[in-house]
Design an enzyme around this catalytic site. Structure first.
Site, PDB file in Angstrom:
ATOM      1  N   ASP A 186      -0.851   8.814  10.294  1.00  0.00           N
ATOM      2  CA  ASP A 186      -1.651   8.255   9.214  1.00  0.00           C
ATOM      3  C   ASP A 186      -2.989   7.743   9.765  1.00  0.00           C
ATOM      4  O   ASP A 186      -3.033   7.066  10.799  1.00  0.00           O
ATOM      5  CB  ASP A 186      -0.861   7.098   8.577  1.00  0.00           C
ATOM      6  N   ASP A 202       0.846  -1.201   0.000  1.00  0.00           N
ATOM      7  CA  ASP A 202       0.000   0.000   0.000  1.00  0.00           C
ATOM      8  C   ASP A 202       0.882   1.251   0.000  1.00  0.00           C
ATOM      9  O   ASP A 202       0.711   2.152   0.830  1.00  0.00           O
ATOM     10  CB  ASP A 202      -0.953  -0.015   1.215  1.00  0.00           C
ATOM     11  N   HIS A 248      -0.662  11.970  -2.719  1.00  0.00           N
ATOM     12  CA  HIS A 248      -0.521  10.618  -3.274  1.00  0.00           C
ATOM     13  C   HIS A 248      -1.857   9.882  -3.312  1.00  0.00           C
ATOM     14  O   HIS A 248      -1.988   8.868  -3.984  1.00  0.00           O
ATOM     15  CB  HIS A 248       0.490   9.829  -2.437  1.00  0.00           C
ATOM     16  N   ASP A 249      -2.839  10.378  -2.539  1.00  0.00           N
ATOM     17  CA  ASP A 249      -4.122   9.691  -2.478  1.00  0.00           C
ATOM     18  C   ASP A 249      -5.106  10.247  -3.503  1.00  0.00           C
ATOM     19  O   ASP A 249      -4.826  11.213  -4.206  1.00  0.00           O
ATOM     20  CB  ASP A 249      -4.705   9.802  -1.065  1.00  0.00           C
ATOM     21  N   HIS A 278      -2.427   0.441  11.835  1.00  0.00           N
ATOM     22  CA  HIS A 278      -2.268  -0.968  11.492  1.00  0.00           C
ATOM     23  C   HIS A 278      -0.805  -1.311  11.247  1.00  0.00           C
ATOM     24  O   HIS A 278       0.023  -0.421  11.075  1.00  0.00           O
ATOM     25  CB  HIS A 278      -3.090  -1.312  10.242  1.00  0.00           C
ATOM     26  N   GLU A 289      -3.753  13.035   9.719  1.00  0.00           N
ATOM     27  CA  GLU A 289      -4.245  12.821   8.352  1.00  0.00           C
ATOM     28  C   GLU A 289      -5.675  12.267   8.421  1.00  0.00           C
ATOM     29  O   GLU A 289      -5.917  11.088   8.201  1.00  0.00           O
ATOM     30  CB  GLU A 289      -3.319  11.855   7.597  1.00  0.00           C
ATOM     31  N   ARG A 299       3.507  12.845  10.595  1.00  0.00           N
ATOM     32  CA  ARG A 299       2.198  12.677   9.951  1.00  0.00           C
ATOM     33  C   ARG A 299       1.554  11.420  10.518  1.00  0.00           C
ATOM     34  O   ARG A 299       2.029  10.311  10.286  1.00  0.00           O
ATOM     35  CB  ARG A 299       2.375  12.543   8.430  1.00  0.00           C
ATOM     36  N   ARG A 316      -4.429   4.769  -7.823  1.00  0.00           N
ATOM     37  CA  ARG A 316      -3.747   5.954  -7.290  1.00  0.00           C
ATOM     38  C   ARG A 316      -2.322   6.042  -7.827  1.00  0.00           C
ATOM     39  O   ARG A 316      -1.711   7.104  -7.821  1.00  0.00           O
ATOM     40  CB  ARG A 316      -3.720   5.916  -5.752  1.00  0.00           C
ATOM     41  N   GLN A 322      -3.219  -5.447   5.878  1.00  0.00           N
ATOM     42  CA  GLN A 322      -2.997  -4.408   6.900  1.00  0.00           C
ATOM     43  C   GLN A 322      -3.867  -4.727   8.114  1.00  0.00           C
ATOM     44  O   GLN A 322      -5.086  -4.530   8.080  1.00  0.00           O
ATOM     45  CB  GLN A 322      -3.337  -3.017   6.322  1.00  0.00           C
TER      46      GLN A 322
HETATM   47  C1  GLC Z   1      -3.678   6.899   4.516  1.00  0.00           C
HETATM   48  C2  GLC Z   1      -2.695   6.982   3.379  1.00  0.00           C
HETATM   49  C3  GLC Z   1      -3.136   6.063   2.290  1.00  0.00           C
HETATM   50  C4  GLC Z   1      -3.213   4.660   2.810  1.00  0.00           C
HETATM   51  C5  GLC Z   1      -4.073   4.589   4.075  1.00  0.00           C
HETATM   52  C6  GLC Z   1      -3.882   3.287   4.791  1.00  0.00           C
HETATM   53  O1  GLC Z   1      -4.918   7.362   4.165  1.00  0.00           O
HETATM   54  O2  GLC Z   1      -2.575   8.292   2.946  1.00  0.00           O
HETATM   55  O3  GLC Z   1      -2.280   6.128   1.179  1.00  0.00           O
HETATM   56  O4  GLC Z   1      -3.745   3.812   1.828  1.00  0.00           O
HETATM   57  O5  GLC Z   1      -3.736   5.597   5.000  1.00  0.00           O
HETATM   58  O6  GLC Z   1      -2.662   3.279   5.489  1.00  0.00           O
END
Ligand code: GLC
Length: 649
Positions: A283, A140, A394-395, A183, A325, A281, A519, A251
């Site tokens: 996540d 991922d 990136h998303d 995770h 995030e 950051r 993506r 995950q």
């Molecule tokens: C966050 C990341 C994304 C990822 C997700 C799971 O949203 O920006 O790219 O797929 O977390 O870790």
């Protein structure tokens, strides 16, 4: 808040660790006294009933002490420099870029040689996309971490990272890394031990003997990747059990109802802090607490956990800011800055995901009504916190603003979203965009959007058709989108490649580890030959690079652009124009953006509504003076253009 028991606990801890509260460790002591009651109170809120609560709390305090004692002197020095600046991350002098080390530079060792390119652009803050070990093909993009402390070999080593951090520090650049809190990879040591039947580590995850509870959970849990990873649980054959996997099946969600998980992850947070991370950051924080019968997103306990992390960081490594995030609904995002008596005491920074999506809305419709309808919520961001502003990352782009905002603008929410999805996936007859729908939910038809900034702005199509006029329009759109997010307040975060107008890269389709996830179309591999063209006048690369560079320079020159909660939206006299005022006691700047394909006529009255009406404006972007005219006369903004108008009289 002072409590006697915590005070004694702290005294004992200092003694045990041979720390000196009166003298050399006085600062740590002061910070600890200020935070320990907050940590304890929140810890009890989560773990009061847990049999290991007392032991884990003691461990947590020790983790904080260790972080402080292991913190390199240079970073302690940096902490106090930042403290003196009072909200260093609110500055208008910071501009970031998010990049994949391998796709941008090859590996960590070659990163320092690219710093000059970034500095030339004006970037002084780097978000390195995940570089810690993650199984190839089940990664991922690095967000499935199998070792939080080992840099994946293809990127290099922790030493390479430290060297890069030092080169960056010498150049006054800031570093952001991720902590994937929610995770681990199913290949992480904890997951492997759990798989071997180790009960202690099984308690690090959410395991279920049969589908009863997973079925109940799934009734309320929205799917994150409905196409590639439907459902939120995965069957683990060796154990004949189900494990919670909200994202991909590889995950595994960490179980924070177990305080040992918090202690272990807090230790990891500090590992990153002591590598010299300036912004961490966090996540996917919206997902970190699960409770049956809820959506398992944005739960109060997730905020409690983040507040504990904030208190711990403030105590041991105060120079490291936290970015949450949380890509969720607008009102829910705001809460990650802290609410109630915890206001401005949770995450320091959050993605302005709402406004990012609203910019795309305005670009597709040529209308700013929905954008404006969302502002009452976005303006609730507390003083002392800031946004990360961006056009692409990136998303995917999620159209996650509320239906009522769309309705307030006079549209039908379902039809409006449908239009946007068709527009950006390029299926709409009049659309110049080349993107794709991401994670279409067959049950709800919900979908997000993938595609690079340039492709979504029409450059890919215009180039293919060799249409000079359309190329021109798409360049203007790219610059408009960047400018709008640069002056809005917050840290602008560029996505690598966008500064050189990279269009979509479809090579991911040939890679089995990536082809299921579109993506990757907007995560380019940098071709440095192409990037050299950023220095050749009149090329598209140069035009976009140069404009981005000028915008960054301009931002740095204008103190009113620093984020001191000094943003005011102008009355929408022209629905195609988004105009906001950024001001300090001594500077007033109107930023006006025309999202329409036609010239926009904006009454001069728009500049007189403020308590001190303006009579003369200086456009810092085109270096032009404007006399503010009569109310029935207009400032004319060309299609997809903008002005950054400083009030001079
Ligand atoms: C966050 C990341 C994304 C990822 C997700 C799971 O949203 O920006 O790219 O797929 O977390 O870790």
């Amino acid at each position: 808040m002072f409590t006697y028991d915590r005070h004694i606990q702290l005294k004992n801890l200092f003694e045990k660790n041979k720390l000196c509260a009166e003298n050399k460790d006085a600062l740590l002591y002061a910070r600890f006294e200020a935070n320990i009651a907050g940590i304890y109170e929140r810890f009890l809120q989560l773990y009061d009933q847990h049999p290991n609560a007392t032991a884990c709390f003691e461990k947590l305090l020790q983790v904080i002490i260790n972080a402080y004692t292991q913190r390199p002197a240079a970073l302690k020095q940096r902490d106090s420099e930042k403290e003196k600046k009072d909200g260093w991350f609110l500055s208008n002098e910071i501009t970031g870029m998010s990049l994949y080390v391998d796709r941008f530079a090859g590996n960590l060792k070659s990163m320092p040689s690219k710093l000059s390119y970034l500095q030339d652009l004006g970037v002084n803050f780097l978000h390195l996309m995940p570089i810690f070990e993650s199984p190839e093909g089940e990664s991922d993009g690095g967000y499935a971490v199998s070792d939080f402390r080992k840099v994946a070999t293809r990127f290099g080593t922790v030493q390479d990272l430290q060297q890069l951090q030092q080169s960056m520090q010498q150049r006054n650049m800031y570093l952001m890394l991720d902590i994937v809190l929610n995770h681990t990879s199913h290949q992480h040591e904890w997951a492997l031990k759990a798989r071997q039947g180790n009960k202690e580590y099984q308690d690090y995850f959410y395991f279920y003997d049969n589908r009863d509870l997973p079925n109940q959970f799934e009734q309320r849990m929205p799917e994150v990747f409905p196409e590639s990873a439907p459902g939120s649980f995965t069957y683990v054959e060796e154990l004949n059990k189900w494990v919670m996997t909200v994202f991909h099946n590889y995950q595994w969600d960490l179980n924070y109802t177990n305080p040992a998980v918090l202690v272990a992850m807090m230790d990891t947070v500090f590992f990153y802090a002591n590598l010299g991370v300036d912004v961490l950051r966090i996540d996917a924080p919206a997902f970190i607490w699960k409770q049956l019968g809820t959506s398992c997103q944005n739960l109060p306990q997730a905020h409690t956990l983040l507040q504990i992390i904030k208190h711990c960081v403030q105590t041991a490594t105060p120079g490291m800011a936290l970015l949450g995030e949380a890509i969720v609904a607008p009102a829910a995002i705001i809460k990650y800055f802290g609410s109630g008596n915890r206001i401005a005491n949770e995450c320091d920074v959050a993605y302005n995901a709402t406004h990012m999506a609203l910019q795309w809305d305005a670009l597709a419709t040529g209308d700013t009504k929905v954008m404006l309808a969302a502002q009452p919520i976005l303006l609730q961001k507390p003083y002392g916190t800031t946004w990360l502003t961006y056009t692409r990352c990136h998303d995917d782009i999620g159209l996650a603003y509320d239906d009522y905002m769309i309705q307030q603008a006079g549209y039908n929410a379902y039809e409006h979203r449908k239009y946007l999805k068709e527009f950006y996936s390029g299926t709409h007859a009049l659309s110049p965009a080349r993107g794709a729908l991401f994670s279409v939910n067959p049950k709800t038809q919900d979908a997000r959007i993938s595609g690079s900034l340039a492709s979504l702005c029409g450059l890919e199509k215009a180039l293919e058709e060799n249409n000079a006029a359309d190329i021109e329009v798409s360049i203007n759109k790219i610059i408009l989108m960047q400018a709008h997010s640069f002056f809005l307040g917050g840290i602008p975060m560029l996505f690598y490649g966008d500064e050189a107008a990279y269009t979509n890269d479809y090579s991911y389709l040939n890679d089995n580890g990536k082809s299921y996830d579109n993506r990757w179309m907007h995560r380019p591999v940098i071709d440095w030959k192409k990037n050299e063209r950023t220095q050749i006048k009149n090329t598209i690369e140069h035009r976009v690079f140069n404009a981005t560079q000028q915008l960054i320079k301009l931002r740095k020159k204008l103190p009113a652009i620093a984020d001191h909660k000094n943003l005011q939206w102008a009355t929408p006299h022209n629905t195609h124009v988004a105009m906001y005022l950024r001001s300090t006691a001594t500077q007033k700047i109107y930023c006006a953006f025309n999202f329409s394909h036609e010239p926009a006529y904006l009454t001069w009255y728009a500049f007189k509504e403020n308590t001190t009406p303006a009579s003369k404006l200086y456009d810092c972007w085109t270096n032009t003076f404007f006399n503010v005219g009569a109310d029935h006369e207009y400032l004319i903004i060309p299609p997809y253009h903008f002005y950054i108008l400083e009030v001079v009289e």
